[in-house]
Design a protein around this motif. Structure first.
Motif, short mmCIF file in Angstrom:
data_model
loop_
_atom_site.label_atom_id
_atom_site.label_comp_id
_atom_site.label_asym_id
_atom_site.label_seq_id
_atom_site.Cartn_x
_atom_site.Cartn_y
_atom_site.Cartn_z
N SER A 1 0.84 -1.19 0.00
CA SER A 1 0.00 0.00 0.00
C SER A 1 0.88 1.25 0.00
O SER A 1 2.11 1.17 0.08
CB SER A 1 -0.93 0.00 1.21
OG SER A 1 -0.18 0.05 2.41
N GLN A 2 0.23 2.40 -0.07
CA GLN A 2 0.98 3.65 -0.09
C GLN A 2 1.67 3.92 1.24
O GLN A 2 2.68 4.62 1.30
CB GLN A 2 0.04 4.81 -0.46
CG GLN A 2 0.75 6.05 -0.95
CD GLN A 2 -0.20 7.02 -1.61
OE1 GLN A 2 -1.40 6.81 -1.61
NE2 GLN A 2 0.34 8.09 -2.18
N GLU A 3 1.13 3.34 2.32
CA GLU A 3 1.76 3.49 3.63
C GLU A 3 2.88 2.50 3.86
O GLU A 3 3.57 2.57 4.89
CB GLU A 3 0.71 3.33 4.74
CG GLU A 3 -0.30 4.47 4.82
CD GLU A 3 -1.36 4.38 3.72
OE1 GLU A 3 -1.46 3.29 3.10
OE2 GLU A 3 -2.06 5.38 3.48
N THR B 1 2.14 -0.05 -5.06
CA THR B 1 3.33 -0.56 -5.73
C THR B 1 3.32 -2.08 -5.68
O THR B 1 2.68 -2.69 -4.82
CB THR B 1 4.62 -0.04 -5.08
OG1 THR B 1 4.62 -0.42 -3.69
CG2 THR B 1 4.73 1.46 -5.21
N ALA B 2 4.06 -2.68 -6.62
CA ALA B 2 4.25 -4.13 -6.66
C ALA B 2 5.74 -4.41 -6.84
O ALA B 2 6.38 -3.82 -7.72
CB ALA B 2 3.44 -4.76 -7.78
N VAL B 3 6.26 -5.29 -6.02
CA VAL B 3 7.67 -5.67 -6.08
C VAL B 3 7.75 -7.09 -6.64
O VAL B 3 7.18 -8.02 -6.06
CB VAL B 3 8.33 -5.58 -4.69
CG1 VAL B 3 9.78 -6.06 -4.77
CG2 VAL B 3 8.27 -4.16 -4.16
N ILE B 4 8.45 -7.24 -7.75
CA ILE B 4 8.62 -8.54 -8.40
C ILE B 4 10.09 -8.94 -8.28
O ILE B 4 10.99 -8.17 -8.66
CB ILE B 4 8.20 -8.48 -9.88
CG1 ILE B 4 6.73 -8.08 -9.99
CG2 ILE B 4 8.42 -9.83 -10.55
CD1 ILE B 4 6.24 -7.93 -11.41
N GLU B 5 10.31 -10.13 -7.77
CA GLU B 5 11.67 -10.63 -7.55
C GLU B 5 11.80 -12.02 -8.15
O GLU B 5 10.97 -12.90 -7.89
CB GLU B 5 11.98 -10.67 -6.05
CG GLU B 5 13.41 -11.07 -5.74
CD GLU B 5 13.69 -11.06 -4.25
OE1 GLU B 5 14.88 -11.15 -3.87
OE2 GLU B 5 12.72 -10.96 -3.47
N ILE B 6 12.81 -12.20 -8.99
CA ILE B 6 13.11 -13.51 -9.57
C ILE B 6 14.18 -14.17 -8.70
O ILE B 6 15.30 -13.66 -8.57
CB ILE B 6 13.60 -13.38 -11.02
CG1 ILE B 6 12.52 -12.70 -11.88
CG2 ILE B 6 13.95 -14.73 -11.60
CD1 ILE B 6 12.92 -12.49 -13.32
N LEU B 7 13.83 -15.30 -8.10
CA LEU B 7 14.71 -15.94 -7.12
C LEU B 7 15.75 -16.81 -7.82
O LEU B 7 15.80 -18.05 -7.66
CB LEU B 7 13.87 -16.77 -6.14
CG LEU B 7 12.77 -16.00 -5.41
CD1 LEU B 7 12.03 -16.91 -4.44
CD2 LEU B 7 13.34 -14.80 -4.68
#
Length: 294
Positions: A143-145, A206-212
């Motif tokens: 979220s924005q917070e 926001t969305a955080v995408i991480e390739i492991l």
């Protein structure tokens, strides 16, 4: 004889004059009636067009305020650390991308609407990616917070192709490879969320995408968000012409009824005093007869 002929000619002139007068009155009345009909037709046409424009405006306002964005896409740019000490490592950290889910300071996702979120990866058919096998993709929405709203983890890998099949494909598309018209790559479509619904109290910003994997090789990537419409939204999106006709016609009927009721109200107000005056006159006329009978 002269007197009779004079009287006869006078009567004839009177008849002709009366005929011309009646003809003039008839023409004048016809022109007046035609003018009134034209004015009435113009007024009816004007108010009908005005009500139709209002009906279209109301439907358009409802559509653009009720219907969310059907699809949203944005490029995904991964970043990673390169200050590692081991020279054998390809990457010093997992590829990570931070994506904003806001456009013009407004959330892209609508509250209560289900979405399918997927990630498209353009990966070369390199020996490194072939030896990589399966790898995990982790997605976290914030979220924005800064609070975590949702998270998911999906696995993916390149499609298997034997050495013989790759050799035959290379020979077949050799002119295209040499001219740069095509590339030796695979496009992977990874579904991150199949039925994502945003939280109205903490909307995703926001969305955080991480390739492991620190060995994965990627040409480019794209994030796609597709809305799954149901109910009225499904009808409005997949049948826009029918829904527009039904909505505009319903608004037009509703506005027409309101206009007719508002037009009839002053007529009723004028009719009631006239009716009351007529009743008073009737009572005053009947009162002397009542007194005389007494």
């Amino acid at each position: 004889m002269d007197q009779e002929s004079h009287l006869h000619s006078g009567d004839l002139s009177v008849v002709i004059g009366g005929t011309f007068l009646r003809l003039r009155d008839a023409v004048t009345m016809t022109i007046s009636n035609t003018r009134q009909r034209v004015m009435r037709s113009f007024i009816v046409f004007f108010f009908t067009l005005l009500l139709l424009c209002l009906a279209v405006f109301l439907y358009g306002s409802f559509y653009y305020s009720y219907m969310p964005m059907a699809a949203f896409s944005t490029p995904v740019h991964f970043h990673y650390r390169t200050d590692c000490e081991s020279p054998t490592s390809f990457l010093c950290s997992y590829p990570l991308a931070n994506i904003t889910l806001m456009r013009n300071k407004k959330n892209v996702l609508t509250f209560g609407q289900a979405y399918q979120i997927s990630l498209q990866l353009d990966m070369p058919e390199s020996p490194t990616n072939q030896e990589l096998g399966m790898f995990m993709i982790k997605t976290t929405c914030f979220s924005q917070e800064g609070g975590q709203v949702a998270s998911s983890a999906r696995s993916s890998m390149l499609r298997y192709r034997s050495d013989l099949l790759r050799t035959m494909g290379t020979l077949l598309f050799l002119p295209a490879f040499l001219t740069g018209a095509t590339e030796q790559k695979q496009v992977l479509e990874v579904e991150l969320f199949s039925d994502f619904t945003d939280d109205p109290y903490a909307p995703s910003a926001t969305a955080v995408i991480e390739i492991l994997s620190n060995k994965v090789q990627i040409y480019s990537s794209q994030l796609y968000v597709h809305a799954h419409f149901t109910g009225i939204r499904y009808f409005l999106f997949y049948f826009p012409v029918v829904s527009a006709l039904v909505g505009v016609f319903s608004n037009f009927i509703f506005l027409s009824v309101l206009f007719i009721l508002s037009y009839m109200r002053p007529l009723r107000a004028e009719w009631k005093p006239e009716q009351a005056i007529g009743q008073e006159l009737q009572t005053t006329v009947n009162s002397p007869h009542t007194a005389s009978s007494l």
